[in-house]
Design a protein around this motif. Sequence first.
Motif, short mmCIF file in Angstrom:
data_model
loop_
_atom_site.label_atom_id
_atom_site.label_comp_id
_atom_site.label_asym_id
_atom_site.label_seq_id
_atom_site.Cartn_x
_atom_site.Cartn_y
_atom_site.Cartn_z
N THR A 150 0.84 -1.19 0.00
CA THR A 150 0.00 0.00 0.00
C THR A 150 0.88 1.25 0.00
O THR A 150 2.08 1.20 0.28
CB THR A 150 -0.91 0.03 1.23
OG1 THR A 150 -0.10 0.18 2.41
CG2 THR A 150 -1.75 -1.25 1.34
N ASP A 151 0.25 2.38 -0.32
CA ASP A 151 0.98 3.64 -0.31
C ASP A 151 1.58 3.91 1.07
O ASP A 151 2.73 4.36 1.19
CB ASP A 151 0.04 4.76 -0.73
CG ASP A 151 0.74 6.10 -0.81
OD1 ASP A 151 1.74 6.20 -1.53
OD2 ASP A 151 0.28 7.05 -0.15
N LYS A 152 0.82 3.60 2.11
CA LYS A 152 1.31 3.81 3.48
C LYS A 152 2.52 2.94 3.76
O LYS A 152 3.51 3.39 4.36
CB LYS A 152 0.18 3.51 4.47
CG LYS A 152 0.58 3.69 5.93
CD LYS A 152 -0.59 3.38 6.87
CE LYS A 152 -0.18 3.52 8.33
NZ LYS A 152 -1.33 3.20 9.24
N GLN A 153 2.46 1.67 3.35
CA GLN A 153 3.58 0.76 3.58
C GLN A 153 4.83 1.22 2.81
O GLN A 153 5.95 1.16 3.32
CB GLN A 153 3.20 -0.65 3.15
CG GLN A 153 2.22 -1.35 4.08
CD GLN A 153 1.79 -2.70 3.53
OE1 GLN A 153 1.56 -2.85 2.34
NE2 GLN A 153 1.68 -3.67 4.42
N LEU A 154 4.62 1.68 1.58
CA LEU A 154 5.76 2.11 0.76
C LEU A 154 6.41 3.36 1.36
O LEU A 154 7.64 3.50 1.32
CB LEU A 154 5.30 2.36 -0.67
CG LEU A 154 4.94 1.11 -1.48
CD1 LEU A 154 4.29 1.48 -2.80
CD2 LEU A 154 6.17 0.24 -1.73
N ARG A 155 5.59 4.26 1.90
CA ARG A 155 6.17 5.44 2.54
C ARG A 155 7.00 5.04 3.76
O ARG A 155 8.09 5.57 4.00
CB ARG A 155 5.07 6.42 2.95
CG ARG A 155 4.44 7.16 1.78
CD ARG A 155 3.71 8.41 2.27
NE ARG A 155 2.73 8.12 3.31
CZ ARG A 155 1.46 7.83 3.10
NH1 ARG A 155 1.02 7.76 1.85
NH2 ARG A 155 0.63 7.60 4.10
N GLY A 190 -0.62 2.41 -4.43
CA GLY A 190 -0.09 1.11 -4.06
C GLY A 190 0.36 0.29 -5.26
O GLY A 190 0.06 0.61 -6.40
N ILE A 191 1.10 -0.77 -4.98
CA ILE A 191 1.65 -1.64 -6.02
C ILE A 191 1.35 -3.09 -5.66
O ILE A 191 1.51 -3.50 -4.50
CB ILE A 191 3.17 -1.45 -6.17
CG1 ILE A 191 3.47 -0.03 -6.69
CG2 ILE A 191 3.77 -2.49 -7.11
CD1 ILE A 191 4.96 0.28 -6.77
N GLU A 192 0.89 -3.86 -6.63
CA GLU A 192 0.70 -5.31 -6.47
C GLU A 192 1.95 -6.03 -6.98
O GLU A 192 2.48 -5.70 -8.05
CB GLU A 192 -0.50 -5.79 -7.29
CG GLU A 192 -1.83 -5.25 -6.83
CD GLU A 192 -2.99 -5.78 -7.66
OE1 GLU A 192 -4.11 -5.33 -7.44
OE2 GLU A 192 -2.75 -6.64 -8.55
N VAL A 193 2.40 -7.01 -6.23
CA VAL A 193 3.54 -7.83 -6.63
C VAL A 193 3.08 -9.29 -6.66
O VAL A 193 2.72 -9.86 -5.63
CB VAL A 193 4.73 -7.67 -5.66
CG1 VAL A 193 5.87 -8.60 -6.05
CG2 VAL A 193 5.21 -6.22 -5.64
N GLY A 194 3.08 -9.88 -7.84
CA GLY A 194 2.72 -11.28 -8.00
C GLY A 194 3.95 -12.12 -8.26
O GLY A 194 4.86 -11.68 -8.98
N LEU A 195 4.02 -13.31 -7.68
CA LEU A 195 5.16 -14.18 -7.92
C LEU A 195 4.77 -15.64 -7.81
O LEU A 195 3.79 -15.99 -7.14
CB LEU A 195 6.32 -13.86 -6.97
CG LEU A 195 6.12 -13.99 -5.46
CD1 LEU A 195 7.47 -14.22 -4.80
CD2 LEU A 195 5.51 -12.72 -4.90
#
Length: 466
Positions: free
Chosen positions: A257-262, A439-444
């Motif tokens: 999320t944007d909060k987590q990235l900050r 926010g950013i989604e990361v799939g793996l």
Amino acid sequence: MAPQPLHPVTVLEQCHVSPSPAPGQPRALPLTFFDLVFWGFPPVQRLLFYDNADLLSVSDFTLGELPRFKKSLAAALHHFYPLAGKLTCEMAEGAVPEVVFLHGDSVPLTVAVSGDDFEDLAGDHARDTTRLHPLLPALRKHGGSRSQNVLAVQVTVFPRAGICIGTTLHHAVADGSSYAHFLRTWAAIHRLGPECRKVLEMDVPPLFDRGVVRDDAGLREAFLRDHRALASAGDTRLDGWDLSLRRGVVLATFRFTDKQLRALGGHVESETSARCSPYALACGAAWAGIVHARGGSIGRDVDGAAASRAHFGFVTGCKPRASPPIPANYFGNCLGLCRVEAGERGLTAAAASAAIWRVIEELAEEGRALRDARGWVRSVREYASARAVTVAGSPKLRLYAAADFGGAWGRPRKVEIASVERTGAVALAESGRDGDGGGIEVGLALPRAEMEAFRTFYLDLFASLC
């Protein structure tokens, strides 16, 4: 042998969709050096899941939505006609790799129904990749494997739940930006109607002129020579990324999320003094998490010795960095390869993010993006043998907005790059969830035990930042 899905997909129809109206005379597009970088790569496979609980039966779709779906696809292919063509598969001396479109060429379309759990398949949690395989169409080969389709499409109906569009695209023909341009046009046509003039006003048409790609350094011929030499030597190092034949491989999505990235950005700056972009932060955390999840099993260096360095690779858009710049609506590949290395023992999210950000900052130097281009074809194989972590997709593509088909479809609830199972990549996209602004989604895709270790790393990382 991989286990079969518990709820197999039943194919209802296999047909072909041609550009409508026909684009005119036969045309051929030679592959540029940007395209040839991705020759031999597995195709890019995406899944777009759409909620539709009102879809009570298969006939509701085949009688109601399917005709419009075919018509909008045909109309979009009129503007993107190379996607209906065929890619020559020969790399022999004197052969010219190109996409050829002839009158009557088409995109294969599969219509299917699934009894699997739509809600579960479209979730973020770890799902067995074998359950996703039946939703993905294959590229067909022709003339004794001398050529193959460029694009294949499948639409799978989940009664009382939703719809899934699966696309398979040969990477040597188009990059993510060109795919997003096509998808945006197709969705707009479906949403507004093939005859609506607003569709053409919304976006500029694709540009197919290969003359806008300058090759003063002779990279195309150098890449062709490298590919022929690697083929003669039986090089199979790209297989080092492929997990598709292993048991227990799962696909999962982790949200930043944007909060987590900050919070992560503040931590990275305090640890390294690097002020990283959200992209570098998400990539760094994913890279460090995968290195942690693998333990000591990082891979082998080029000389066969056990790897003591962790490797990361990402691409950068070269349209604005070329000289002269390449128009934004150019159709094809236009990506530069960037390499990052760090000590693998104890690699942290902060160190990984900072290392990636330093390489990104270097791209501001004029000509830097193409400085090491002559070695790209071979370096990709070296990275695959070292099991480097790479990136597929980008939040900048805005695929959730691009894939808004309107009506009963709307925006997809989930977009997956399922082919990361075969390419050693993490899939990046903008967050498709409301409230995650920025926010950013990361799939793996990882073996299940490694995925659990990655999940623990992810949870511990952000718990420590609270």
